[in-house]
Scaffold this motif. Structure first.
Motif, mmCIF file in Angstrom:
data_model
loop_
_atom_site.group_PDB
_atom_site.id
_atom_site.type_symbol
_atom_site.label_atom_id
_atom_site.label_comp_id
_atom_site.label_asym_id
_atom_site.label_seq_id
_atom_site.Cartn_x
_atom_site.Cartn_y
_atom_site.Cartn_z
ATOM 1 N N UNK A 156 8.798 10.482 -14.478
ATOM 2 C CA UNK A 156 8.316 10.191 -13.126
ATOM 3 C C UNK A 156 8.930 8.907 -12.578
ATOM 4 N N UNK A 157 9.275 7.985 -13.470
ATOM 5 C CA UNK A 157 9.971 6.774 -13.005
ATOM 6 C C UNK A 157 11.311 7.150 -12.384
ATOM 7 N N UNK A 158 11.996 8.119 -12.988
ATOM 8 C CA UNK A 158 13.274 8.554 -12.413
ATOM 9 C C UNK A 158 13.056 9.226 -11.059
ATOM 10 N N UNK A 159 11.911 9.899 -10.901
ATOM 11 C CA UNK A 159 11.571 10.498 -9.601
ATOM 12 C C UNK A 159 11.411 9.403 -8.551
ATOM 13 N N UNK A 160 10.705 8.341 -8.929
ATOM 14 C CA UNK A 160 10.495 7.225 -7.992
ATOM 15 C C UNK A 160 11.823 6.538 -7.671
ATOM 16 N N UNK A 161 12.682 6.396 -8.682
ATOM 17 C CA UNK A 161 13.991 5.782 -8.440
ATOM 18 C C UNK A 161 14.833 6.641 -7.495
ATOM 19 N N UNK A 162 14.673 7.965 -7.609
ATOM 20 C CA UNK A 162 15.385 8.849 -6.669
ATOM 21 C C UNK A 162 14.899 8.593 -5.243
ATOM 22 N N UNK A 163 13.604 8.371 -5.100
ATOM 23 C CA UNK A 163 13.054 8.048 -3.777
ATOM 24 C C UNK A 163 13.591 6.723 -3.254
ATOM 25 N N UNK A 164 13.712 5.739 -4.149
ATOM 26 C CA UNK A 164 14.252 4.443 -3.731
ATOM 27 C C UNK A 164 15.711 4.572 -3.289
ATOM 28 N N UNK A 165 16.468 5.374 -4.030
ATOM 29 C CA UNK A 165 17.868 5.584 -3.648
ATOM 30 C C UNK A 165 17.992 6.194 -2.264
ATOM 31 N N UNK A 166 17.098 7.140 -1.981
ATOM 32 C CA UNK A 166 17.097 7.770 -0.647
ATOM 33 C C UNK A 166 16.722 6.763 0.430
#
Length: 234
Positions: A156-166
């Motif tokens: 889920x941390x990688x999911x949040x990081x994907x959101x930050x990248x966007x």
């Protein structure tokens, strides 16, 4: 070609010297993006988890809707937020238009569906693996949900990081609701567009290099987190 190399060299010099304008723009960009990611995570994680585990009549419709919202056009989001926050809009009395808060709102609307949809997919896959074991232990769905969230925390941390990248790469929505006001709402993406039009390629390139480094750092962090998760789970 020599002009490009000269501009690139000047951009690197600006970064090394950590120019004051550059630092201010980068700092505001990080505050806006991190603020949007925090709010979107609070909204998206519970929604994704609930859709993954609970069964209700319109569940498939909600899944399709979440997946569709992942591709929301930024300019449309910016326009809708603008209409709501404008003086004649329903939220105009808050006087938020052309402020960093308006930019956080626009980015939150863009990335919350991404976090919710990816969280749903992650937890649904885990639920297929864990359901029988958790049911045999007498765990209710609400209890199982927290178990899955904990066990899936690294993914889920990688999911949040994907959101930050966007969020950090967003320009269309933030420039509509935030404008590009110096020392107030000027972030990296909007500054790159402005400085390029002005011919100030050194600052535009400097910001572009920092943005690329930021994207690289986010992807590296996502890879390391996933690698750590795989090591822990064997």
């Amino acid at each position: 070609m020599s002009e490009i190399f000269a501009a690139f060299g000047s951009a690197v010099s600006l970064i090394v010297a950590w120019d004051a304008d550059l630092a201010e723009i980068v700092g505001l960009s990080l505050r806006v993006s991190l603020g949007a990611v925090a709010v979107a995570s609070v909204i998206g994680l519970p929604i994704g988890a609930a859709v993954a585990l609970y069964r209700f009549p319109a569940r498939k419709v909600v899944i399709v809707l979440l997946n569709a919202l992942m591709g929301l056009p930024p300019v449309v989001v910016g326009l809708v937020v603008y209409l709501f926050l404008s003086r004649s809009g329903p939220l105009g009395f808050l006087d938020l238009l052309f402020t960093p808060t308006a930019m956080v709102i626009a980015q939150t609307i863009l990335i919350a569906p991404i976090i919710a949809a990816l969280t749903r997919q992650v937890l649904e896959d885990m639920w297929l693996e864990y359901e029988e074991q958790l049911r045999s232990l007498g765990a209710r769905t609400s209890r199982a949900l927290w178990t899955l969230l904990w066990d899936g925390r690294f993914t889920l941390v990688t999911v949040i990081l994907a959101g930050f990248g966007r969020a950090s790469a967003e320009v269309g929505a933030v420039i509509i609701v935030g404008g590009n006001i110096a020392h107030l709402t000027r972030v990296m993406t909007t500054s790159i567009a402005l400085e390029t039009r002005k011919g100030n390629l050194e600052l535009a390139l400097g910001l572009g290099i920092i943005l690329m480094c930021l994207a690289l750092a986010v992807n590296a962090a996502a890879y390391l987190v996933r690698d750590l998760a795989e090591r822990r789970t064997g």
